[in-house]
Motif scaffolding. Structure first.
Motif, short mmCIF file in Angstrom:
data_model
loop_
_atom_site.label_atom_id
_atom_site.label_comp_id
_atom_site.label_asym_id
_atom_site.label_seq_id
_atom_site.Cartn_x
_atom_site.Cartn_y
_atom_site.Cartn_z
N ILE A 111 46.58 53.03 -40.34
CA ILE A 111 47.93 53.44 -39.95
C ILE A 111 48.94 52.30 -40.09
CG2 ILE A 111 49.36 54.20 -37.99
CD1 ILE A 111 46.98 56.08 -37.27
N TRP A 114 49.45 51.52 -43.81
CA TRP A 114 50.25 52.46 -44.59
C TRP A 114 51.73 52.45 -44.19
CZ3 TRP A 114 46.89 57.56 -44.83
CH2 TRP A 114 45.95 57.41 -45.87
N ASN A 116 55.34 51.33 -43.87
CA ASN A 116 56.15 50.58 -44.82
C ASN A 116 56.12 49.08 -44.58
OD1 ASN A 116 58.53 49.52 -46.18
ND2 ASN A 116 58.91 51.70 -46.58
N ILE A 119 59.18 47.51 -43.06
CA ILE A 119 59.30 47.79 -41.63
C ILE A 119 58.44 46.80 -40.85
CG2 ILE A 119 58.72 49.47 -39.83
CD1 ILE A 119 60.90 50.71 -41.24
N LEU B 73 54.46 46.99 -34.27
CA LEU B 73 54.94 48.38 -34.31
C LEU B 73 55.38 48.83 -32.93
CD1 LEU B 73 52.21 49.97 -36.63
CD2 LEU B 73 54.32 48.79 -37.26
N LEU B 241 46.33 61.15 -51.95
CA LEU B 241 46.85 60.64 -50.69
C LEU B 241 47.20 59.16 -50.80
CD1 LEU B 241 47.30 61.32 -47.70
CD2 LEU B 241 44.95 60.65 -47.29
N THR B 245 50.99 57.45 -50.52
CA THR B 245 51.35 56.43 -49.54
C THR B 245 51.76 55.13 -50.23
OG1 THR B 245 49.05 55.79 -49.31
CG2 THR B 245 49.90 57.32 -47.70
N LEU B 248 55.30 55.59 -51.64
CA LEU B 248 56.33 55.58 -50.60
C LEU B 248 56.56 54.17 -50.06
CD1 LEU B 248 55.48 58.73 -48.43
CD2 LEU B 248 57.49 58.38 -49.86
N GLU B 249 55.51 53.36 -50.14
CA GLU B 249 55.53 52.07 -49.48
C GLU B 249 56.04 50.95 -50.37
OE1 GLU B 249 53.25 48.97 -46.96
OE2 GLU B 249 53.08 49.30 -49.10
N LEU B 284 63.96 54.53 -37.31
CA LEU B 284 63.29 54.97 -38.53
C LEU B 284 61.80 54.62 -38.48
CD1 LEU B 284 63.49 56.03 -41.46
CD2 LEU B 284 63.91 53.67 -42.15
N SER B 285 61.48 53.44 -37.92
CA SER B 285 60.08 53.01 -37.84
C SER B 285 59.24 54.04 -37.13
CB SER B 285 59.96 51.69 -37.08
OG SER B 285 60.76 50.72 -37.69
N LEU B 288 58.64 57.04 -39.29
CA LEU B 288 57.67 56.77 -40.36
C LEU B 288 56.25 56.64 -39.80
CD1 LEU B 288 59.55 54.28 -42.71
CD2 LEU B 288 59.18 56.73 -43.00
N ILE B 289 56.09 55.91 -38.70
CA ILE B 289 54.76 55.72 -38.12
C ILE B 289 54.16 57.06 -37.72
CG2 ILE B 289 53.49 54.73 -36.17
CD1 ILE B 289 55.61 52.42 -36.28
N ILE B 292 52.97 58.78 -40.83
CA ILE B 292 51.71 58.20 -41.31
C ILE B 292 50.55 58.66 -40.44
CG2 ILE B 292 50.45 56.02 -41.59
CD1 ILE B 292 52.56 56.40 -43.70
N MET B 293 50.78 58.68 -39.10
CA MET B 293 49.71 59.10 -38.19
C MET B 293 49.29 60.53 -38.48
SD MET B 293 50.85 57.42 -34.62
CE MET B 293 49.53 56.66 -33.73
N ALA B 296 47.26 60.52 -41.64
CA ALA B 296 45.92 59.98 -41.43
C ALA B 296 45.06 60.98 -40.66
CB ALA B 296 45.99 58.66 -40.67
N ARG B 300 41.72 62.80 -42.22
CA ARG B 300 40.76 61.85 -41.67
C ARG B 300 39.41 61.92 -42.37
NH1 ARG B 300 41.89 65.68 -38.13
NH2 ARG B 300 40.26 67.02 -37.30
#
Lengths: 300, 310, 378
Positions: A111, A114, A116, A119, B73, B241, B245, B248-249, B284-285, B288-289, B292-293, B296, B300
């Motif tokens: 997580i 992935w 960014n 960020i 994060l 997948l 990712t 996007l990253e 925004l973080s 996005l997180i 992503i979660m 995932a 999984r």
């Protein structure tokens, strides 16, 4: 259909299936690399680009002591970060491989990985800067009066590099250790090895390929790092990646950028070849077909 | 044993014939067998070998490293709810979320660009990469090793090198920098990963199944569509997948090959960081997180396959 | 047997081990004698491997003690116990050659080079691998791998050698050979062997004594002969060899010479049969009756001599299985119960091979050949 015809047909089909990707990578990866090699021997154009004139100027410029200092620093930062990263990642990969909750741990590693990258770098800026989280927290607690210089230095660069690349080390280590037969550790203990002895004499030699992969996948990207030293480093933490980009965007010295890129490419390619040969020899060692033995298993 | 057991011997056979064979057993040894045989019981892996303790060195390290990975994060997400701009907590506020959703047109345009490129480049990369993996695994031909090498190098070369070489290439062949050049670049760095994941899946594939399918009357095309493709689907999905990712990253490569009007989300974030940080990034973080979660969580099943390719 | 008895005795007392709700070992007590070839026999999941792992030190019991030569070894880690293990999957170190695998324990103890080399060569010779010492384990056959594992486990000169299904990964013929070899090895070095297996024929053929286990409990401990001829429970009777086993009720019990002639009512056979037994069983008691298939006689015509201690049944052959040295028949008795009979073909002219499918036959056995397994309570 005889076997010869079948083989021929198979070859044709194989090429048909593989050609699109092969051509794509040839055009958009290999050709650009070749252009770089070519450009590194050409003369710098006035506004970027090149002039078609053979010269070794770019390589001569590379030997500038300023660049050499950056080169050595890059080598040192990459080596140090890689060693710390692998040292931290090894126990993690081991613990994950032995866990009953492998998928959960994998998700926890993936997580942030992935999320960014900018960020994540931004988050570190928010933590380390002079009005950042750590400084504000310490001030609020009355531990310090003035902000500590936590960012825009070498320490910040190494910390954030480790942060960015540790998943690249954990994942291959986990994959290799997951395939390792843990009973070998029991066997070692049974034969008189202490716990550390069983790890260093049995586990480590048997997961060599995973360690090498982890080293390659951390060392090479860190060696070519650009964003991290740019955003959390100071003037004294410039790395080769920054020089290359500067040559392209600021100085517009494309031949010099190409020459630097070529050096990194050669270093990386050697690393990859080393990795591939050692993995291949290990695979050959582990998968060698058993010899044919007489029905009695060689008992006389 | 209270009674000496009988001894088999030709000499005493006659005598034994008259003697009953019961040997008395010590009562403590006699336990009634419970009815029904148990199924085989497999020990869980972590109990199976050696003294792997719950609070051993490696487990503590793992928890610390995960904490290290999540700490930044958490900080960012926490401050996304801060009323003021700085890192000093002044109270709870949703201001930055309001700004993010209703006052960030450019950000969302960049997001849309990223999304379009991620989807197109990963679909193309997945299709070409899977096809090639099948071709290489299934058939033998001369240029196989060429493809294997040329597909491995892009994965390890520093992004700066790939970015610069592409920039120089696009300039040299006069492809304008913009959405299309970004699409090409992303497809290029995604291809090797898809190829690797699908190849790994094919490595586990039992090829006698192909012969079985042919034996049962399937044509080559049917074998491909009904036997091979379904069994490599997990590899293909993991590849897709991974490609989405990564696309996007990506910042560094995109940074070189983008042009006016083709700003992607990472490029936009970069400009926000460089030219005046706005707490909108914090908000925004979290978005996005969470995305992503969800990704995932939804995928999984494939995480282990993906781990094997990184 | 003329062995030098060098090993230690092993005492397992009241040992229990549970994984969650699953009781792997349930209050197990076993005394293994010095120098004995002792087998732990049972189906998978019976707890035999758990017990072995507890003795080796890879697992610890919830309660109970394990004594080696009278000393408690439970507090010791595996590397401090005078016990070595031969693993089911060999567990050879793939990164080391055969020689280095065997030398591994000596290198850990920093044995001087000359002494180490001599000893490694001795042990490789013992298992006849002199010519393979530079190979990597991946280049060896299963049987060779197993012998490396044995040499490696023996080189520390343990007092007890633990063998965890060491032959299960090998094919049948090789298994037989290695079994004999193991027995010789045991005679030669004279240490205690604890052998875990699910294969009753392996256990019967080499063990001095056997403990039969099921569902975490020890059902019977005895010599192979005792276990085969006098199974303590229905489970043991069924698990060891083949048998015909029926529930029965005691009808009558009379003294007969120095034991008792018992009459049993067996509903499955639809009749009463005679069996000799040491115990004076109460009339009306519920018991299990067993008779081994090889103790039954099968004839195509009515036997001439039918004494009062002979049980005779008429039946039809449902399935004859000829395997050269013997034949096995599934005979359906008149009331439909199927009974197994094994007939050895000791002489060419013996009756048997000519008995065919759907033939009418007579099955008989002597009262002395039957056996009352266990007294069922209630």
């Amino acid at each position: 259909m005889n076997s010869h015809m079948q083989e021929k047909r198979g070859r044709r089909l194989g090429i048909t299936y593989s050609a699109p990707m092969g051509l794509w990578l040839t055009f958009f990866f290999l050709v650009p690399l070749c252009i770089i090699i070519l450009y590194s021997f050409l003369k710098k154009g006035l506004y970027g680009g090149v002039e078609w004139e053979f010269t070794l100027t770019a390589y001569r410029q590379m030997l500038n002591p300023n660049f050499m200092r950056v080169f050595l620093r890059t080598l040192w930062v990459a080596a140090l970060s890689t060693v710390i990263t692998i040292t931290l990642a090894l126990p993690c990969g081991y613990a994950m491989a032995r866990s009953r909750h492998q998928v959960m741990w994998l998700a926890l590693v993936i997580i942030p990985f992935w999320t960014n990258s900018l960020i994540r770098i931004y988050a570190w800026i928010a933590i380390l800067s002079s009005e950042g989280f750590v400084n504000e927290a310490l001030k609020a607690l009355g531990v310090i009066g003035e902000s500590l210089p936590l960012i825009y230095n070498q320490g910040a660069v190494i910390t954030v590099l480790i942060y960015m690349y540790i998943p690249f080390a954990i994942l291959p280590l986990f994959t290799t250790i997951d395939k390792f037969d843990f009973q070998l550790l029991e066997a070692a203990r049974d034969l008189g090895a202490s716990k550390p002895e069983s790890i260093f004499k049995v586990l480590i030699p048997n997961i060599r390929s995973g360690i090498i992969t982890a080293v390659i996948f951390t060392f090479i990207p860190i060696f070519g790092a650009y964003t991290v030293p740019l955003l959390v480093g100071g003037k004294d933490s410039y790395m080769i990646g920054n020089i290359i980009v500067d040559q392209v965007t600021k100085t517009r010295n494309w031949p010099l950028a190409s020459a630097f890129s070529l050096v990194i490419t050669v270093v990386s390619t050697i690393g990859v070849i080393w990795m591939m040969t050692s993995t291949a020899s290990e695979r050959a060692r582990l998968k060698a077909p058993a010899q044919v033995v007489d029905a009695n298993g060689g008992i006389s | 044993m209270s009674t000496s057991p009988k001894v088999k011997s030709a000499a005493v056979a006659a005598k034994l014939k008259k003697q009953p064979k019961k040997m008395r057993l010590e009562p403590s040894r006699l336990v009634e067998a419970p009815k029904g045989t148990p199924g085989p019981y497999k020990l869980p892996k972590n109990q199976m070998f050696q003294d792997h303790r719950k609070f051993g060195f490696s487990n503590i390290m793992l928890v610390l490293v995960i904490a290290f990975l999540f700490m930044p994060l958490f900080v960012v997400v926490t401050y996304s709810f801060n009323a003021s701009r700085g890192m000093r907590w002044t109270g709870f506020s949703l201001e930055w979320y309001y700004k993010l959703f209703f006052d960030s047109k450019e950000l969302w345009r960049a997001f849309a660009n990223s999304f379009v490129i991620a989807i197109t480049s990963s679909i193309v990369a997945t299709f070409l990469g899977s096809l090639s993996a099948i071709g290489i695994k299934w058939y033998k031909f001369k240029s196989r090793s060429y493809i294997q090498v040329v597909s491995f190098l892009p994965m390890v070369l520093p992004e700066v090198i790939i970015g610069i070489s592409m920039l120089i290439f696009f300039t040299a062949v006069k492809i304008p920098l913009g959405m299309f050049s970004i699409f090409v670049a992303h497809t290029t760095f995604n291809l090797p990963f898809v190829f690797l994941l699908v190849s790994a899946r094919l490595e586990e594939f039992d090829f006698s199944v192909i012969e079985a399918a042919r034996d049962l009357g399937a044509t080559e095309r049917q074998t491909l569509m009904k036997v091979i493709v379904p069994s490599i689907m997990p590899g293909v999905m993991s590849g897709l997948l991974m490609a989405i990712t990564m696309s996007l990253e990506d910042f560094v490569i995109t940074f070189f090959v983008s042009g006016p009007g083709s700003t992607t989300l990472p490029l936009y974030v970069y400009s926000m960081i460089r030219y005046g940080v706005s707490p909108v990034i914090n908000a925004l973080s979290l978005v996005l997180i969470l995305g992503i979660m969800l990704l995932a969580l939804g995928f999984r099943r494939f995480l282990k396959t993906i781990a094997a390719s990184s | 047997m003329g062995k030098r008895l060098k090993g230690f005795d092993v005492t397992v007392k009241d040992v229990s081990r549970a994984y969650g709700n699953f009781k792997a070992l349930d209050d197990v007590s076993i005394e293994i004698r010095k120098g004995e070839f002792f087998s732990l026999l049972g189906p998978s999941g019976c707890g035999k491997t758990t017990l072995l792992r507890i003795i080796a030190g890879f697992d610890s019991p919830d309660n109970g003690v394990v004594l080696l030569d009278g000393k408690d070894i439970l507090p010791l880690p595996p590397d401090k116990r005078q016990v070595n293990t031969v693993f089911q999957s060999y567990a050879l170190f793939p990164h080391l050659s055969v020689y280095e695998n065997v030398a591994f324990p000596l290198r850990l103890r920093k044995v001087p080079a000359g002494k180490l080399d001599a000893k490694v060569r001795d042990y490789l010779h013992l298992v006849q691998l002199d010519n393979h010492m530079d190979k990597k384990p991946s280049m060896l056959s299963g049987g060779q791998k197993q012998r490396v594992a044995i040499a490696r486990a023996l080189i520390n000169e343990p007092s007890v050698l633990l063998l965890d299904e060491p032959l299960s990964a090998l094919d049948a013929k090789l298994r037989q050979n290695l079994l004999v070899e193991l027995d010789h090895l045991h005679d030669q070095i004279g240490i205690t062997f604890i052998y875990v297996t699910h294969d009753q024929s392996e256990a019967l053929s080499v063990s001095d004594r056997i403990a039969v286990m099921n569902q975490g409990k020890v059902l019977q401990i005895g010599t192979p002969y005792e276990i085969y001829e006098s199974p303590a429970t229905d489970f043991v009777a069924r698990f060891i060899g083949e048998t015909n086993l029926f529930p029965a009720v005691v009808k009558q019990c009379d003294p007969y010479e120095d034991y008792y002639m018992t009459t049993l009512d067996i509903p499955a056979l639809g009749t009463e049969i005679k069996v000799t037994d040491y115990d004076n069983l109460a009339v009306g008691q519920h018991v299990s009756f067993t008779v081994r298939p090889e103790k039954l006689k099968i004839t195509g015509h009515q036997p001439t001599r039918v004494g009062k201690d002979i049980n005779l049944f008429r039946g039809i052959v449902e399935e004859p299985i000829y395997s050269g040295f013997q034949s096995k028949y599934y005979v359906s008795l008149e009331n439909g119960t199927v009974i197994k009979v094994i007939q050895q073909h000791a002489n060419y002219m013996d009756e048997g091979p000519d008995i065919d499918w759907k033939d009418q036959v007579f099955v008989s056995w002597s009262a002395e050949d039957g056996y009352i397994v266990e007294v069922v309570d209630s």
